[in-house]
Motif scaffolding. Structure first.
Motif, PDB file in Angstrom:
ATOM      1  N   UNK A  42       3.623 -30.297  34.077  1.00  0.00           N
ATOM      2  CA  UNK A  42       4.289 -29.014  34.291  1.00  0.00           C
ATOM      3  C   UNK A  42       5.190 -29.063  35.517  1.00  0.00           C
ATOM      4  N   UNK A  43       4.688 -29.623  36.601  1.00  0.00           N
ATOM      5  CA  UNK A  43       5.494 -29.710  37.816  1.00  0.00           C
ATOM      6  C   UNK A  43       6.705 -30.608  37.611  1.00  0.00           C
ATOM      7  N   UNK A  44       6.510 -31.716  36.908  1.00  0.00           N
ATOM      8  CA  UNK A  44       7.633 -32.620  36.660  1.00  0.00           C
ATOM      9  C   UNK A  44       8.697 -31.967  35.797  1.00  0.00           C
ATOM     10  N   UNK A  45       8.273 -31.224  34.772  1.00  0.00           N
ATOM     11  CA  UNK A  45       9.243 -30.560  33.915  1.00  0.00           C
ATOM     12  C   UNK A  45       9.994 -29.478  34.673  1.00  0.00           C
ATOM     13  N   UNK A 104      16.657 -20.053  31.280  1.00  0.00           N
ATOM     14  CA  UNK A 104      15.405 -19.850  32.042  1.00  0.00           C
ATOM     15  C   UNK A 104      14.236 -19.409  31.170  1.00  0.00           C
ATOM     16  N   UNK A 105      14.496 -18.567  30.163  1.00  0.00           N
ATOM     17  CA  UNK A 105      13.415 -18.156  29.268  1.00  0.00           C
ATOM     18  C   UNK A 105      12.946 -19.313  28.400  1.00  0.00           C
ATOM     19  N   UNK A 106      13.874 -20.165  27.975  1.00  0.00           N
ATOM     20  CA  UNK A 106      13.483 -21.349  27.203  1.00  0.00           C
ATOM     21  C   UNK A 106      12.624 -22.288  28.042  1.00  0.00           C
ATOM     22  N   UNK A 107      12.978 -22.439  29.313  1.00  0.00           N
ATOM     23  CA  UNK A 107      12.178 -23.278  30.210  1.00  0.00           C
ATOM     24  C   UNK A 107      10.778 -22.695  30.365  1.00  0.00           C
ATOM     25  N   UNK A 108      10.696 -21.373  30.517  1.00  0.00           N
ATOM     26  CA  UNK A 108       9.394 -20.722  30.677  1.00  0.00           C
ATOM     27  C   UNK A 108       8.530 -20.886  29.434  1.00  0.00           C
ATOM     28  N   UNK A 109       9.106 -20.654  28.267  1.00  0.00           N
ATOM     29  CA  UNK A 109       8.327 -20.792  27.033  1.00  0.00           C
ATOM     30  C   UNK A 109       7.921 -22.244  26.791  1.00  0.00           C
ATOM     31  N   UNK A 110       8.795 -23.185  27.139  1.00  0.00           N
ATOM     32  CA  UNK A 110       8.428 -24.599  27.000  1.00  0.00           C
ATOM     33  C   UNK A 110       7.269 -24.939  27.935  1.00  0.00           C
ATOM     34  N   UNK A 111       7.291 -24.399  29.130  1.00  0.00           N
ATOM     35  CA  UNK A 111       6.215 -24.615  30.101  1.00  0.00           C
ATOM     36  C   UNK A 111       4.885 -24.099  29.564  1.00  0.00           C
TER      37      UNK A 111
END
Length: 325
Positions: free
Chosen positions: A308-311, A240-247
C-alpha cells in the motif's frame, strides 16, 4: 448602593469574580482539541493498537513441551525470537496461498475497478434514465454480507440446484464445473466483483459529480465529443478516486477469507489453507498454535503495508511529475 459597587460583579461570598487572563483563555483554546481526541484515542489504543501489539508479542514466543507434555510445568511458553517468522517464510502452504491470492487479485482488481469506472461514467451522462434506481441497483450488492453473498453464489454454482445449469441442460449446452480447477478462480472473483463494484462506483461517481459544469461546457464549445470528454477530462480528473479505490481493493484482496471459507464445504478444490488468512485461522484454531498464527498474521500485515505504501508513493510521485511545469 454606590456606582462603584454596581460596576463590580460579586460571587456567592461577596468576593468579586476574577476574569480569566487572555493567556489562560488562549491556553484553554489550544488544549480543547486534545480533550475531544481523548475518546477516539482510548478506543484506538484498546481495540486496535493493543491487539496488534499483543499479536506481535505472541509471534516472538512459542510453547516448549517437556516429555509427553503431561503434568504441571510440562508445557511452558518461552522466547522464540524469529523462529516463528522463519518457519512461516519457509512454509510451502503459506507460499502457495500467497500465490493463489496473487492470481485471484489479478482478476478481481482490474475487472472490479474497470466496471466501477464504466458504470460511474454511464451514470454521469445527461441522457441516462432512472439514474437513482440504477445507482441503488449497482450499490445494493455491497450491502449484502460477504458470507451471505458467497452462499448465494455457491448454490448457483452447484449443478444439482442451480437454475442456470438447468437451463443449459435443457438447451443441450455443456455445463462447466465452476468449483473445480481453474474456473474456481473465476467463481471466487465473480463474488468479489459482484459485491465490491457498487462501492467503488459510488466513490468514483461522487468525484465525477464534483467536477464543475463549466469544464464540460468549455469542452463542448471546443468541439469535444462525449467520448473525448470522458477520456480526456473525466478520467484524468477522477484519478485520485481511482487511486483510493485501487488502494482499498488491494487491501481487501490480501485479506480474502470469507468467500473461499464459505465455498469450501461445497467443493474439494478449496483447501483449508487456500489463502494466507485461512492458513492463519487453521493454525490458530485447529492446530492450536497461536504463536505461528501471530507470526503469519504479522507478515500479512507487513506485506499489506509495504504494497500500500509503495503504491501510494508511486501514485504521488506521478502526480507531482504531471503537475510540474
Amino acid at each position: 448602593m454606590t456606582s462603584a459597587a454596581r460596576r463590580k460583579p460579586y460571587g456567592v461570598k461577596g468576593a468579586p469574580y476574577a476574569h480569566p487572563s487572555p493567556t489562560a483563555t488562549l491556553k484553554g483554546a489550544l488544549r480543547a482539541p486534545y480533550f475531544f481526541l481523548v475518546p477516539a484515542t482510548v478506543l484506538f489504543a484498546l481495540f486496535f493498537a493493543l491487539p496488534i501489539g499483543y499479536a506481535v508479542y505472541l509471534s516472538f514466543r512459542k510453547v516448549h513441551v517437556s516429555g509427553l507434555g503431561l503434568g504441571s510445568g510440562a508445557r511452558r511458553e518461552i522466547w522464540a525470537g524469529l523462529e516463528n517468522y522463519r518457519d512461516a517464510l519457509g512454509d510451502s502452504e503459506f507460499h502457495n496461498g500467497a500465490l493463489r491470492v496473487l492470481g485471484y487479485g489479478c482478476i478481481v482488481v482490474p475487472v472490479m475497478l474497470g466496471l466501477a469506472l464504466l458504470f460511474a461514467l454511464m451514470l454521469d451522462t445527461e441522457r441516462v434514465r432512472l439514474a437513482p434506481f440504477s445507482r441503488l441497483a449497482i450499490f445494493l450488492p455491497y450491502a449484502i454480507p460477504g458470507v451471505v453473498a458467497a452462499l448465494l453464489w455457491g448454490f448457483l454454482y452447484l449443478p444439482d440446484v442451480s437454475p442456470f445449469y438447468y437451463v443449459l441442460e435443457k438447451l443441450h449446452l455443456p455445463r462447466p464445473g465452476l468449483l473445480d480447477g481453474g474456473p474456481l478462480y473465476l467463481a471466487l472473483s465473480n463474488i468479489a466483483v459482484w459485491g465490491g463494484t457498487g462501492f467503488n462506483m459510488i466513490v468514483i461517481y461522487t468525484s465525477l459529480r464534483s467536477i464543475p459544469a463549466e469544464v464540460y461546457e468549455a469542452a463542448r464549445l471546443d468541439g469535444a465529443t462525449p467520448l473525448q470528454i470522458a477520456l480526456r477530462i473525466k478520467i484524468p480528473m477522477v484519478t485520485p478516486s481511482l487511486v483510493l479505490t485501487f488502494f482499498f481493493s488491494i487491501i481487501a484482496t490480501l485479506q480474502v477469507f470469507s468467500e473461499p471459507t464459505t465455498l469450501r464445504p461445497l467443493t474439494n478444490s478449496v483447501r483449508t489453507t487456500w489463502s494466507p488468512l485461512m492458513k492463519v485461522y487453521q493454525d490458530a484454531f485447529h492446530r492450536g498454535d497461536v504463536h505461528s498464527a501471530a507470526a503469519e498474521a504479522t507478515l500479512i500485515a507487513i506485506a499489506t503495508l509495504v504494497l500500500s505504501f509503495g503504491f501510494l508513493r508511486a501514485a504521488n510521485r506521478r502526480t507531482k511529475q504531471e503537475e510540474a511545469p
